[in-house]
Design a protein around this motif. Structure first.
Motif, PDB file in Angstrom:
ATOM      1  N   ARG A  24       0.846  -1.183   0.000  1.00  0.00           N
ATOM      2  CA  ARG A  24       0.000   0.000   0.000  1.00  0.00           C
ATOM      3  C   ARG A  24       0.889   1.242   0.000  1.00  0.00           C
ATOM      4  NH1 ARG A  24      -4.125   1.630   4.872  1.00  0.00           N
ATOM      5  NH2 ARG A  24      -5.144   3.409   3.826  1.00  0.00           N
ATOM      6  N   PRO A  25       0.611   2.204  -0.906  1.00  0.00           N
ATOM      7  CA  PRO A  25       1.451   3.405  -0.939  1.00  0.00           C
ATOM      8  C   PRO A  25       1.454   4.091   0.416  1.00  0.00           C
ATOM      9  CG  PRO A  25      -0.049   3.356  -2.825  1.00  0.00           C
ATOM     10  CD  PRO A  25      -0.469   2.256  -1.907  1.00  0.00           C
ATOM     11  N   LEU A  26       2.618   4.556   0.812  1.00  0.00           N
ATOM     12  CA  LEU A  26       2.747   5.261   2.080  1.00  0.00           C
ATOM     13  C   LEU A  26       2.046   6.606   1.985  1.00  0.00           C
ATOM     14  CD1 LEU A  26       4.220   5.184   4.890  1.00  0.00           C
ATOM     15  CD2 LEU A  26       6.001   6.566   3.790  1.00  0.00           C
ATOM     16  N   ARG A  30      -0.156  11.009   7.880  1.00  0.00           N
ATOM     17  CA  ARG A  30      -0.922  10.020   8.631  1.00  0.00           C
ATOM     18  C   ARG A  30      -1.071  10.506  10.067  1.00  0.00           C
ATOM     19  NH1 ARG A  30       0.153   3.467   9.249  1.00  0.00           N
ATOM     20  NH2 ARG A  30      -1.633   3.068  10.626  1.00  0.00           N
ATOM     21  N   GLU A  50      -5.819   9.610   7.058  1.00  0.00           N
ATOM     22  CA  GLU A  50      -4.671   9.554   6.156  1.00  0.00           C
ATOM     23  C   GLU A  50      -4.949  10.413   4.932  1.00  0.00           C
ATOM     24  OE1 GLU A  50      -3.795   5.550   5.084  1.00  0.00           O
ATOM     25  OE2 GLU A  50      -3.132   4.962   7.108  1.00  0.00           O
ATOM     26  N   ARG A  53      -0.707  11.094  -1.382  1.00  0.00           N
ATOM     27  CA  ARG A  53       0.055  12.056  -2.186  1.00  0.00           C
ATOM     28  C   ARG A  53      -0.808  12.542  -3.354  1.00  0.00           C
ATOM     29  NH1 ARG A  53       5.496  11.526  -0.703  1.00  0.00           N
ATOM     30  NH2 ARG A  53       5.781   9.772   0.723  1.00  0.00           N
ATOM     31  N   ASP A  91       5.344  12.169   5.513  1.00  0.00           N
ATOM     32  CA  ASP A  91       6.289  11.499   4.615  1.00  0.00           C
ATOM     33  C   ASP A  91       7.112  10.460   5.373  1.00  0.00           C
ATOM     34  OD1 ASP A  91       7.341  10.973   2.145  1.00  0.00           O
ATOM     35  OD2 ASP A  91       8.753  12.649   2.149  1.00  0.00           O
ATOM     36  N   GLY A  92       6.426   9.758   6.287  1.00  0.00           N
ATOM     37  CA  GLY A  92       7.061   8.690   7.041  1.00  0.00           C
ATOM     38  C   GLY A  92       7.808   9.136   8.272  1.00  0.00           C
TER      39      GLY A  92
END
Length: 574
Positions: A24-26, A30, A50, A53, A91-92
């Motif tokens: 699943r795309p990050l 989030r 969430e 992008r 972005d994580g």
């Protein structure tokens, strides 16, 4: 089943079991279990969502629902004393736990912010260019000339047709729509991955609102920006966002894809928000308006309560003559509501100042309840003003913050020396009851009231003298749609019960359709179209009226369009 069929079936089953599961795309943003507290008071509780992008998500709800608090938590801009817990990953990267010094490179560069009120967000004593250079410092470009060129290019990208003039101007020299474009331009200058827009159109005309929202949609597509939109208007959210999060008192009431939440809201609160959007419920107050419609149908307008005939007003500015009102004519039957609509600069404010006798026309006549307004001094107009009252746009600035509710509502009675002290006290309480406010608020000051309560106090103040005509100058533009709905119901109930005549000034045509019986559409000081609201709205004849009506947010049907690639917009300066 044939052997080969069984073999094929088993083969596919094994293939399905062993095929790698797509990752699943990050998400770009989030939020998990986010709670925000000020001391022991929790204002946001366990919020999660969430944002992918290049996608858009709207946080919607009334004032106090926690929308802006969530945005400030994401931006690490909570006021002193605010504490956020939970997880916010951009972005994580977790952002709640890193230091301010560690987060600072993200704010502005990777995460842009468009605030609600450009007038309060820009320094009034510095040029736009000087302030833009501060934003351009985020580009790590040492050459000032190159930075200026990038600023001018960005201003052009956001639809400012004379970037150099904007660059050299002070904020007061630009319109509200232009200032909002400036803020959007400064926010996207570093090409952020995420743009947080906090009520970016709440104070703008409906046509400029549409241009700004179209601009955000186009920028989102052109630069693959993710958009976190904060709004109280469900129709705007549904028209512009891929997903919605509905908030009340800091708690998520409902969340999901736009089409699902908008078309079939599961929570009672989301259903109420939908019901309060004027554009989606044009006939909500039809029963309350019936008395006024009967007046129009039966011809009781033989002697209009308001008559404006061939009124013209000019002003001289810097040696130039400007025509603010040109040959204005309209009548308002008793017990009905007449709306003046148009963009900023259309002449609405000049028209009501002339109606109230605050300005005198160069030509033409105005009368209210058979009493002439034109050609009279303020002293001579005193008797007329008792029966002609005004409710301002912003009750927070129109009500003295040092006075109590009782003093504010009572003052007109004192000035006109109406009745005995006991009779005045009783009339104040009656006026509060008329607008559905309790006596427990009498000792409170405006700062201790909500926006809706302040506006009700302003209406009570206008009612206390028992006027025949009330001029309502954008009385709900600063309010949430739910509070606005309550105020509209109060106004129409008062009209039905007391036979009041209203002149309603607004740029919100959807609200006008709910509230008014007749309408004059103003453009550049002239009335370009006039008649019954239903006739004008159902069959507009003038291109300008058609453009105003086309700007009304229509809901989820627009959302599907908003998610498609947009052509670059060539927009003239407002």
């Amino acid at each position: 089943m044939a052997a080969q069929d069984r073999l094929t079936a088993n083969t596919f089953t094994r293939a399905e079991r062993t095929a790698p599961v797509p990752l699943r795309p990050l998400p770009l943003l989030r939020v998990d279990g986010l709670s925000v507290s000020y001391g022991p008071h929790e204002v946001v509780t366990n919020v999660g969502f969430e944002l992918g992008r290049g996608e858009s998500l709207a946080l919607i709800g009334e004032s106090g629902s926690g929308k802006s608090t969530i945005a400030r938590a994401v931006l690490r801009l909570l006021p002193s004393g605010g504490r956020a817990t939970g997880r916010v990953a951009f972005d994580g990267q977790e952002v709640l736990d890193i230091s301010e010094r560690g987060f600072r490179p993200l704010r502005g560069r990777a995460i842009g912010f468009v605030p609600q009120d450009p007038a309060n967000s820009l320094n009034p004593v510095r040029t736009i260019g000087a302030q833009a250079q501060e934003a351009a410092a985020l580009l790590d470009e040492p050459d000032t000339a190159i930075r200026k060129q990038l600023i001018l290019e960005t201003f052009a990208e956001v639809g400012l047709d004379n970037p150099q003039r904007v660059y050299d101007s002070y904020p007061h020299q630009l319109s509200g729509g232009m200032l909002q474009r400036v803020l959007i331009g400064l926010a996207i200058l570093p090409r952020p991955a995420l743009l947080v827009a906090d009520e970016p159109t709440s104070a703008l005309d409906v046509t400029i609102q549409k241009r700004i929202l179209d601009l955000l949609t186009r920028l989102q597509h052109d630069f693959k920006i993710s958009l976190l939109l904060i709004t109280h208007d469900l129709a705007i959210a549904a028209e512009r966002a891929n997903a919605l999060v509905v908030l009340k008192d800091g708690v998520v009431q409902e969340a999901g894809r736009t089409a699902s939440v908008f078309s079939s809201p599961a929570s009672a609160y989301a259903r109420k928000l939908r019901a309060d959007v004027p554009a989606l419920n044009p006939d909500r107050y039809a029963a309350l308006r019936d008395a006024g419609f009967q007046t129009l149908k039966t011809g009781d307008a033989a002697t209009p309560k308001i008559e404006v005939s061939a009124v013209t007003k000019t002003f001289t500015v810097d040696g130039k003559t400007l025509t603010a009102a040109s040959d204005l004519s309209f009548t308002v039957p008793a017990g009905t509501t007449h709306a003046l609509v148009g963009e900023s600069g259309s002449g609405k404010t000049t028209a009501i100042r002339l109606l109230l006798g605050l300005e005198q026309p160069d030509a033409g006549t105005i009368s209210v309840a058979g009493e002439p307004i034109t050609g009279r001094s303020p002293q001579a107009l005193r008797s007329a003003w008792r029966h002609l009252q005004l409710v301002y746009q912003n009750p927070f600035t129109s009500l003295d913050p040092t006075w109590t509710v009782e003093q504010l509502v009572r003052e007109p009675l004192d000035r006109f020396k109406v009745g005995t002290r006991k009779e005045r006290d009783e009339r104040v309480r009656e006026a509060l009851a008329d607008v559905r406010l309790g006596e427990h608020l009498l000792s409170r000051k405006p700062g201790a009231l909500s926006g809706g309560q302040r506006q009700r106090v302003a209406i009570a103040r206008s009612l206390v003298l028992e006027p025949e005509v009330i001029v309502l100058d954008e009385p709900t533009s600063a309010l949430d749609v739910s509070v606005q709905a309550d105020i509209v119901e109060v106004l129409l109930s008062l009209q039905a019960n007391l036979g009041l005549t209203y002149v309603f000034v607004s740029h919100d045509l959807a609200l006008v359709r709910q509230l008014a019986h007749t309408v004059s559409v103003m453009h550049r000081g002239r009335i370009v179209e006039h008649g019954a609201v239903t006739a004008i709205f159902d069959n507009p004849q003038q291109p300008y009226t058609k453009s105003l009506l086309a700007s009304i947010p229509s809901g989820v049907s627009g959302a599907m369009h908003a998610q498609q690639p947009q052509l670059k917009l060539a927009v003239a300066a407002e």
